[in-house]
Write a protein that holds these residues in place. Structure first.
Motif, PDB file in Angstrom:
ATOM      1  N   GLU A   1       0.827  -1.212   0.000  1.00  0.00           N
ATOM      2  CA  GLU A   1       0.000   0.000   0.000  1.00  0.00           C
ATOM      3  C   GLU A   1       0.863   1.264   0.000  1.00  0.00           C
ATOM      4  OE1 GLU A   1      -2.995   0.010  -0.764  1.00  0.00           O
ATOM      5  OE2 GLU A   1      -3.687  -2.002  -0.264  1.00  0.00           O
ATOM      6  N   LEU A   2       2.001   1.229   0.675  1.00  0.00           N
ATOM      7  CA  LEU A   2       2.912   2.378   0.654  1.00  0.00           C
ATOM      8  C   LEU A   2       3.457   2.609  -0.756  1.00  0.00           C
ATOM      9  CD1 LEU A   2       4.770   1.826   4.023  1.00  0.00           C
ATOM     10  CD2 LEU A   2       3.404   3.835   3.407  1.00  0.00           C
ATOM     11  N   LYS A   3       3.744   1.533  -1.468  1.00  0.00           N
ATOM     12  CA  LYS A   3       4.211   1.651  -2.857  1.00  0.00           C
ATOM     13  C   LYS A   3       3.122   2.275  -3.720  1.00  0.00           C
ATOM     14  CE  LYS A   3       6.479   0.638  -6.738  1.00  0.00           C
ATOM     15  NZ  LYS A   3       5.939   1.588  -7.690  1.00  0.00           N
ATOM     16  N   GLU A   4       1.878   1.840  -3.522  1.00  0.00           N
ATOM     17  CA  GLU A   4       0.774   2.409  -4.285  1.00  0.00           C
ATOM     18  C   GLU A   4       0.584   3.886  -3.949  1.00  0.00           C
ATOM     19  OE1 GLU A   4      -2.704  -0.068  -3.891  1.00  0.00           O
ATOM     20  OE2 GLU A   4      -1.634  -1.823  -4.657  1.00  0.00           O
ATOM     21  N   LEU A   5       0.822   4.264  -2.694  1.00  0.00           N
ATOM     22  CA  LEU A   5       0.758   5.670  -2.315  1.00  0.00           C
ATOM     23  C   LEU A   5       1.857   6.459  -3.026  1.00  0.00           C
ATOM     24  CD1 LEU A   5      -0.306   8.058  -0.646  1.00  0.00           C
ATOM     25  CD2 LEU A   5       1.166   7.265   1.233  1.00  0.00           C
ATOM     26  N   ASP A   6       3.061   5.921  -3.054  1.00  0.00           N
ATOM     27  CA  ASP A   6       4.159   6.573  -3.777  1.00  0.00           C
ATOM     28  C   ASP A   6       3.783   6.796  -5.234  1.00  0.00           C
ATOM     29  OD1 ASP A   6       5.737   6.586  -1.491  1.00  0.00           O
ATOM     30  OD2 ASP A   6       6.916   4.822  -2.090  1.00  0.00           O
ATOM     31  N   ASP A   7       3.183   5.779  -5.855  1.00  0.00           N
ATOM     32  CA  ASP A   7       2.769   5.884  -7.260  1.00  0.00           C
ATOM     33  C   ASP A   7       1.706   6.965  -7.446  1.00  0.00           C
ATOM     34  OD1 ASP A   7       4.522   3.799  -7.754  1.00  0.00           O
ATOM     35  OD2 ASP A   7       2.945   2.269  -7.981  1.00  0.00           O
TER      36      ASP A   7
ATOM     37  N   ALA B   1       3.307  10.374  -7.193  1.00  0.00           N
ATOM     38  CA  ALA B   1       4.033  10.667  -8.430  1.00  0.00           C
ATOM     39  C   ALA B   1       3.073  11.029  -9.564  1.00  0.00           C
ATOM     40  CB  ALA B   1       4.897   9.471  -8.837  1.00  0.00           C
ATOM     41  N   ALA B   2       1.916  10.358  -9.613  1.00  0.00           N
ATOM     42  CA  ALA B   2       0.933  10.613 -10.664  1.00  0.00           C
ATOM     43  C   ALA B   2       0.119  11.877 -10.391  1.00  0.00           C
ATOM     44  CB  ALA B   2      -0.002   9.417 -10.801  1.00  0.00           C
ATOM     45  N   GLY B   3       0.110  12.299  -9.137  1.00  0.00           N
ATOM     46  CA  GLY B   3      -0.656  13.485  -8.782  1.00  0.00           C
ATOM     47  C   GLY B   3      -2.153  13.249  -8.671  1.00  0.00           C
ATOM     48  N   SER B   4      -2.541  11.984  -8.511  1.00  0.00           N
ATOM     49  CA  SER B   4      -3.975  11.703  -8.336  1.00  0.00           C
ATOM     50  C   SER B   4      -4.152  10.432  -7.514  1.00  0.00           C
ATOM     51  CB  SER B   4      -4.673  11.549  -9.685  1.00  0.00           C
ATOM     52  OG  SER B   4      -4.221  10.394 -10.352  1.00  0.00           O
ATOM     53  N   GLY B   5      -5.287  10.357  -6.833  1.00  0.00           N
ATOM     54  CA  GLY B   5      -5.597   9.174  -6.043  1.00  0.00           C
ATOM     55  C   GLY B   5      -4.886   9.117  -4.708  1.00  0.00           C
ATOM     56  N   VAL B   6      -4.278  10.219  -4.306  1.00  0.00           N
ATOM     57  CA  VAL B   6      -3.483  10.226  -3.073  1.00  0.00           C
ATOM     58  C   VAL B   6      -4.351   9.944  -1.849  1.00  0.00           C
ATOM     59  CG1 VAL B   6      -2.017  11.640  -1.569  1.00  0.00           C
ATOM     60  CG2 VAL B   6      -1.709  11.712  -4.055  1.00  0.00           C
ATOM     61  N   GLU B   7      -5.521  10.573  -1.768  1.00  0.00           N
ATOM     62  CA  GLU B   7      -6.374  10.373  -0.596  1.00  0.00           C
ATOM     63  C   GLU B   7      -6.806   8.915  -0.479  1.00  0.00           C
ATOM     64  OE1 GLU B   7     -10.666  11.860   1.177  1.00  0.00           O
ATOM     65  OE2 GLU B   7      -9.498  13.269  -0.030  1.00  0.00           O
TER      66      GLU B   7
END
Length: 149
Positions: free
Chosen positions: A62-68, A71-77
């Motif tokens: 999940e931390l990796k997905e947060l990093d992604d 980086a993408a600038g969307s879906g952070v929340e």
């Protein structure tokens, strides 16, 4: 007996499925507590890790997905929510109350920050006047000074 009790409670509340029981967990609960209750309902259906190691690996994922997402600038929340949910699940499997753990962490943060202010004042400075590197040095000193608290 616990399975029977859960079945009786679901019948009383007209909950035909586990997902319905999950949806009925009060939104007004503190978020950590609500997440823990929802995950516990899934556990009763066998949807759970055999031990904490699986939950720890999931947290890393999940931390990796947060990093992604960052980086993408969307879906952070959404991804940050998943990180928090994974941390709650890990806490549950380690038999740690996440509310208690987070409150204790906040108390340690306050104590360390207070010590940082004291150290800065002892040097005739204020924290806002210090660089981030200087603040980090004070943080590490405060952690050492307050080790065990």
């Amino acid at each position: 007996m616990l399975a029977t009790w859960d079945a009786v409670k679901r019948e009383e509340k007209k909950q035909k499925s586990t997902s319905r029981a999950m949806a009925d967990v009060a939104d007004a609960l503190p978020a950590l507590w609500r997440a823990e209750k929802i995950q516990s309902k899934a556990r009763k259906d066998g949807f759970d890790w055999p031990d904490w190691r699986g939950a720890r690996e999931k947290l890393t994922e999940e931390l990796k997905e947060l990093d992604d997402a960052i980086a993408a600038g969307s879906g952070v929340e959404d991804e940050l929510g998943d990180v928090l949910a994974a941390a709650v699940n890990l806490a549950r499997l380690l038999d740690v109350d996440p509310e208690k753990a987070l409150n204790a962490s906040s108390d340690r943060f306050i104590a360390r920050y207070t010590r940082m202010e004291e150290l800065a004042e002892g040097e005739g400075k204020s924290l806002p006047a210090l660089s981030l590197d200087e603040q980090e040095t004070l943080w590490q000193t405060a952690k050492r000074d307050l080790a065990g608290s």
